[in-house]
Design a protein around this motif. Sequence first.
Motif, mmCIF file in Angstrom:
data_model
loop_
_atom_site.group_PDB
_atom_site.id
_atom_site.type_symbol
_atom_site.label_atom_id
_atom_site.label_comp_id
_atom_site.label_asym_id
_atom_site.label_seq_id
_atom_site.Cartn_x
_atom_site.Cartn_y
_atom_site.Cartn_z
ATOM 1 N N LEU A 149 0.832 -1.196 0.000
ATOM 2 C CA LEU A 149 0.000 0.000 0.000
ATOM 3 C C LEU A 149 0.868 1.249 0.000
ATOM 4 O O LEU A 149 1.781 1.381 0.812
ATOM 5 N N CYS A 150 0.559 2.150 -0.933
ATOM 6 C CA CYS A 150 1.232 3.448 -1.016
ATOM 7 C C CYS A 150 0.166 4.534 -0.942
ATOM 8 O O CYS A 150 -0.968 4.338 -1.389
ATOM 9 N N PHE A 151 0.572 5.692 -0.438
ATOM 10 C CA PHE A 151 -0.368 6.767 -0.186
ATOM 11 C C PHE A 151 0.298 8.103 -0.488
ATOM 12 O O PHE A 151 1.443 8.314 -0.087
ATOM 13 N N GLY A 152 -0.397 9.000 -1.203
ATOM 14 C CA GLY A 152 0.178 10.317 -1.463
ATOM 15 C C GLY A 152 -0.723 11.191 -2.303
ATOM 16 O O GLY A 152 -1.762 10.750 -2.790
ATOM 17 N N PRO A 153 -0.329 12.441 -2.512
ATOM 18 C CA PRO A 153 -1.128 13.362 -3.324
ATOM 19 C C PRO A 153 -1.063 12.995 -4.805
ATOM 20 O O PRO A 153 -0.041 12.534 -5.296
ATOM 21 N N LEU A 154 -2.167 13.205 -5.496
ATOM 22 C CA LEU A 154 -2.231 13.022 -6.948
ATOM 23 C C LEU A 154 -2.552 14.383 -7.557
ATOM 24 O O LEU A 154 -3.707 14.718 -7.773
ATOM 25 N N ALA A 155 -1.550 15.164 -7.773
ATOM 26 C CA ALA A 155 -1.734 16.520 -8.295
ATOM 27 C C ALA A 155 -2.140 16.471 -9.764
ATOM 28 O O ALA A 155 -1.602 15.696 -10.542
ATOM 29 N N SER A 156 -3.100 17.311 -10.110
ATOM 30 C CA SER A 156 -3.556 17.398 -11.491
ATOM 31 C C SER A 156 -4.274 18.730 -11.670
ATOM 32 O O SER A 156 -4.912 19.223 -10.739
ATOM 33 N N ASP A 157 -4.173 19.312 -12.879
ATOM 34 C CA ASP A 157 -4.912 20.535 -13.164
ATOM 35 C C ASP A 157 -6.412 20.283 -13.077
ATOM 36 O O ASP A 157 -7.176 21.164 -12.709
ATOM 37 N N ASP A 158 -6.829 19.076 -13.423
ATOM 38 C CA ASP A 158 -8.219 18.660 -13.333
ATOM 39 C C ASP A 158 -8.302 17.594 -12.238
ATOM 40 O O ASP A 158 -7.982 16.435 -12.485
ATOM 41 N N PRO A 159 -8.693 17.983 -11.007
ATOM 42 C CA PRO A 159 -8.680 17.018 -9.908
ATOM 43 C C PRO A 159 -9.437 15.725 -10.206
ATOM 44 O O PRO A 159 -9.014 14.648 -9.798
ATOM 45 N N ARG A 160 -10.537 15.782 -10.928
ATOM 46 C CA ARG A 160 -11.268 14.556 -11.253
ATOM 47 C C ARG A 160 -10.507 13.752 -12.303
ATOM 48 O O ARG A 160 -10.716 12.565 -12.441
ATOM 49 N N GLY A 161 -9.611 14.393 -13.046
ATOM 50 C CA GLY A 161 -8.811 13.694 -14.040
ATOM 51 C C GLY A 161 -7.567 13.045 -13.464
ATOM 52 O O GLY A 161 -6.837 12.355 -14.179
ATOM 53 N N ALA A 162 -7.324 13.247 -12.179
ATOM 54 C CA ALA A 162 -6.129 12.687 -11.545
ATOM 55 C C ALA A 162 -6.122 11.163 -11.632
ATOM 56 O O ALA A 162 -5.078 10.556 -11.861
ATOM 57 N N LEU A 163 -7.283 10.545 -11.477
ATOM 58 C CA LEU A 163 -7.353 9.084 -11.561
ATOM 59 C C LEU A 163 -7.002 8.614 -12.972
ATOM 60 O O LEU A 163 -6.238 7.661 -13.143
ATOM 61 N N VAL A 164 -7.520 9.285 -13.970
ATOM 62 C CA VAL A 164 -7.244 8.905 -15.361
ATOM 63 C C VAL A 164 -5.758 9.073 -15.668
ATOM 64 O O VAL A 164 -5.118 8.171 -16.217
ATOM 65 N N LYS A 165 -5.200 10.214 -15.276
ATOM 66 C CA LYS A 165 -3.772 10.458 -15.508
ATOM 67 C C LYS A 165 -2.935 9.402 -14.794
ATOM 68 O O LYS A 165 -2.023 8.807 -15.377
ATOM 69 N N GLY A 166 -3.239 9.157 -13.527
ATOM 70 C CA GLY A 166 -2.519 8.140 -12.772
ATOM 71 C C GLY A 166 -2.691 6.757 -13.369
ATOM 72 O O GLY A 166 -1.739 5.979 -13.450
ATOM 73 N N GLY A 167 -3.900 6.447 -13.822
ATOM 74 C CA GLY A 167 -4.175 5.142 -14.434
ATOM 75 C C GLY A 167 -3.363 4.926 -15.703
ATOM 76 O O GLY A 167 -2.886 3.816 -15.961
ATOM 77 N N GLU A 168 -3.186 5.984 -16.481
ATOM 78 C CA GLU A 168 -2.379 5.879 -17.698
ATOM 79 C C GLU A 168 -0.926 5.547 -17.358
ATOM 80 O O GLU A 168 -0.293 4.730 -18.019
ATOM 81 N N VAL A 169 -0.411 6.191 -16.320
ATOM 82 C CA VAL A 169 0.979 5.945 -15.922
ATOM 83 C C VAL A 169 1.137 4.528 -15.377
ATOM 84 O O VAL A 169 2.086 3.827 -15.717
ATOM 85 N N VAL A 170 0.202 4.081 -14.537
ATOM 86 C CA VAL A 170 0.262 2.711 -14.007
ATOM 87 C C VAL A 170 0.206 1.708 -15.155
ATOM 88 O O VAL A 170 0.972 0.735 -15.182
#
Length: 169
Positions: free
Chosen positions: A87-108
């Motif tokens: 388990l890892c925990f931290g901020p997911l910074a994004s210009d579009d806060p709701r897009g943070a999951l999508v951006k993070g998902g692309e990187v994963v």
Amino acid sequence: MRTTIKALLIGAGVVLVSGCASQATPPTAELFDCQALNRAVSSADNAFAEIKGRLSTTPLTRTWQTDTQAFHDACVVVSSRRPDHYLCFGPLASDDPRGALVKGGEVVAQCLGDDWQPRRATADRFEFTREGQSAVVILETFLNDRGRRMGTLSVFQNAEHAELQPGDA
């Protein structure tokens, strides 16, 4: 039950923050460390034995420190309501806060490779699975008490352990 869950999350957060407060993430760091994520995935078959460090025990959790840091140098192996998982925990910074999951998902997805299949399980949760691989990778986002978009990156030993449980949403 909700009080227990909140206490568990607070306890895990305290362990993560206290263990990693002195390890600042450089501003130029990548969102995720792909090598560390893949190491955590490969260790899932052996209950993360290869990456477990010093054990800390509380009445609610068992937590192992780890040198395998895939996200914000804030990763542990923990056992609580679920069997051992990374388990890892931290901020997911994004210009579009709701897009943070999508951006993070692309990187994963890039980290894991083409054989892994992403599935958006909820508005705030991606699940990554691969045929022939029992481990499951989960990326979730949530707003903390200060309105900041945060993320958790988890590796579970199998799909059953990764299932949403009451109180997770």
